[in-house]
Design a protein around this motif. Structure first.
Motif, PDB file in Angstrom:
ATOM      1  N   LYS A 174      -2.327 -14.389   6.173  1.00 50.96           N
ATOM      2  CA  LYS A 174      -1.760 -14.188   7.502  1.00 50.96           C
ATOM      3  C   LYS A 174      -2.859 -14.054   8.554  1.00 50.96           C
ATOM      4  O   LYS A 174      -2.745 -14.558   9.676  1.00 50.96           O
ATOM      5  N   TYR A 222       5.143  -7.716  -1.132  1.00 53.16           N
ATOM      6  CA  TYR A 222       4.218  -8.848  -1.230  1.00 53.16           C
ATOM      7  C   TYR A 222       4.459  -9.666  -2.485  1.00 53.16           C
ATOM      8  O   TYR A 222       4.168 -10.865  -2.529  1.00 53.16           O
ATOM      9  N   ASP A 226      -9.362  -7.343   6.148  1.00 56.77           N
ATOM     10  CA  ASP A 226      -7.992  -6.938   5.802  1.00 56.77           C
ATOM     11  C   ASP A 226      -7.929  -5.951   4.633  1.00 56.77           C
ATOM     12  O   ASP A 226      -6.911  -5.882   3.942  1.00 56.77           O
ATOM     13  N   SER A 254      -1.676  -7.857  -2.833  1.00 55.67           N
ATOM     14  CA  SER A 254      -1.318  -7.597  -1.448  1.00 55.67           C
ATOM     15  C   SER A 254      -2.338  -8.226  -0.496  1.00 55.67           C
ATOM     16  O   SER A 254      -1.990  -8.818   0.525  1.00 55.67           O
ATOM     17  N   TRP A 255      -3.629  -8.089  -0.843  1.00 54.80           N
ATOM     18  CA  TRP A 255      -4.696  -8.605   0.018  1.00 54.80           C
ATOM     19  C   TRP A 255      -4.593 -10.111   0.206  1.00 54.80           C
ATOM     20  O   TRP A 255      -4.801 -10.620   1.312  1.00 54.80           O
ATOM     21  N   ASP A 286       1.356  -4.946   3.833  1.00 59.12           N
ATOM     22  CA  ASP A 286       0.461  -5.078   4.971  1.00 59.12           C
ATOM     23  C   ASP A 286       0.188  -3.696   5.530  1.00 59.12           C
ATOM     24  O   ASP A 286       0.858  -2.739   5.192  1.00 59.12           O
ATOM     25  N   SER A 311      -2.111 -10.853   2.809  1.00 56.21           N
ATOM     26  CA  SER A 311      -2.586 -10.392   4.113  1.00 56.21           C
ATOM     27  C   SER A 311      -3.667 -11.313   4.665  1.00 56.21           C
ATOM     28  O   SER A 311      -3.668 -11.640   5.857  1.00 56.21           O
ATOM     29  N   SER A 363      -1.742  -6.450  12.678  1.00 55.24           N
ATOM     30  CA  SER A 363      -1.783  -5.160  11.998  1.00 55.24           C
ATOM     31  C   SER A 363      -0.557  -4.324  12.316  1.00 55.24           C
ATOM     32  O   SER A 363       0.015  -4.412  13.400  1.00 55.24           O
TER      33      SER A 363
END
Length: 334
Positions: free
Chosen positions: A157, A276, A89, A150-151, A331, A154, A261
């Protein structure tokens, strides 16, 4: 009961099959034949996999030996070996797609071993022989990093190998065990203090490329793959002694068909919104920022935590203060 020959439990599996056949005489022939057929199929598939890996590795070695005869550079017309690293990701698929969309892959031969999501330090420590494969001067190595705030959302998810690390209310603080930190072909479970610590460990590992023997390296940001793709591709071209790209073709569609994605337009709509951050409570944000490697964040111009920790109080929805500016996304096409 299925174990390939040479497996430590193969004799035990054979023992159980023989006992079963002895206890049920009328099933003895079909049982033994079925087991033998399955074992043969297993062994054939395993051999094919190893042969394929061996052919790939042999090609890489031959390619590197040829480059070594030319002073570490590829002969004219020869494709350069390309190794990409990055956590899941973080944008490794987007980088591949950008290279393909802009005709650069005709100059590269992608290395499919070692695993691109490996921690490069763990990889070298667990498999010293890998140095001969990746440290050649002809290999172009590109690592991709992403804003950790942010990562984390992600990877929650689409966690892939880190699924167990994203479960539970304490997912940001509990220990996180990576099942294959040194690569898929060399499973080695490594436990980190937390999921944020995984990002810190992987990102800091890229600062040790030279120490580990990598010759031509570049670390790029996922956010720049979306916002400044021409600059990233120019840096890769320069690293590989290729002419710069005249006009960059962006990747409009999702770079992968899994992990939820997003396409380019969807990702760019979230540019500078920092949506995020709204997924963290104030307590969680402070916890994460206290765990992440601040030096690594600043090195890659990720200043979320500097802003959050410098404010005495934040709005309940974690919305950044006016004027806060950073190229990062929630994302994207990672």
């Amino acid at each position: 009961l299925l174990r390939p020959p040479g497996h430590p439990q193969y004799p035990l599996a054979l023992f159980f099959v023989l006992v079963w056949a002895a206890m049920v005489p009328h099933l003895r022939p079909p049982a033994v034949l079925l087991w033998a057929f399955l074992q043969l199929t297993w062994s054939t598939l395993a051999a094919a996999k190893l042969t394929g890996l061996g052919v790939s590795t042999a090609k890489n070695h031959a390619h590197q030996a040829n480059a070594a005869r030319h002073g570490g550079k590829n002969p004219p017309g020869e494709r350069r070996l390309l190794q990409i690293f990055g956590l899941q990701d973080t944008g490794t698929n987007l980088l591949y797609s950008l290279l393909h969309a802009n005709g650069m892959m005709e100059h590269f031969q992608v290395m499919n071993h070692p695993w691109k999501h490996s921690n490069v330090v763990e990889l070298m420590q667990a498999n010293p022989h890998e140095r001969d494969l990746v440290r050649r001067q002809s290999v172009i190595t590109v690592a991709v990093v992403r804003n950790p705030m942010s990562w984390l959302q992600s990877i929650r998810k689409a966690p892939y190998e880190l699924k167990s690390c994203t479960e539970g209310k304490n997912w940001l603080s509990k220990p996180c065990t990576h099942p294959c930190a040194a690569g898929m072909h060399h499973p080695r479970r490594v436990t980190y203090s937390s999921l944020p610590a995984v990002w810190s460990n992987w990102t800091r590992a890229y600062t040790r490329f030279e120490e580990l023997g990598f010759q031509h390296t570049l670390t790029v940001r996922y956010e720049d793959l979306l916002v400044h793709p021409s600059e990233v591709l120019d840096k890769i071209a320069q690293l590989a002694d290729l002419p710069p790209i005249d006009s960059v073709n962006p990747v409009a569609r999702p770079a992968k068909d899994h992990g939820g994605s997003l396409g380019l337009l969807q990702a760019l709509r979230k540019l500078r919104r920092k949506a995020y951050l709204k997924k963290y409570t104030h307590k969680e944000a402070v916890l994460v920022c206290g765990t992440l490697d601040a030096e690594m964040m600043r090195m890659h111009s990720y200043f979320d935590c500097d802003v959050l920790l410098s404010q005495e109080a934040l709005p309940a929805d974690m919305t950044p203060q006016p004027g806060y500016d950073e190229d990062s996304l929630e994302d994207g096409m990672a």
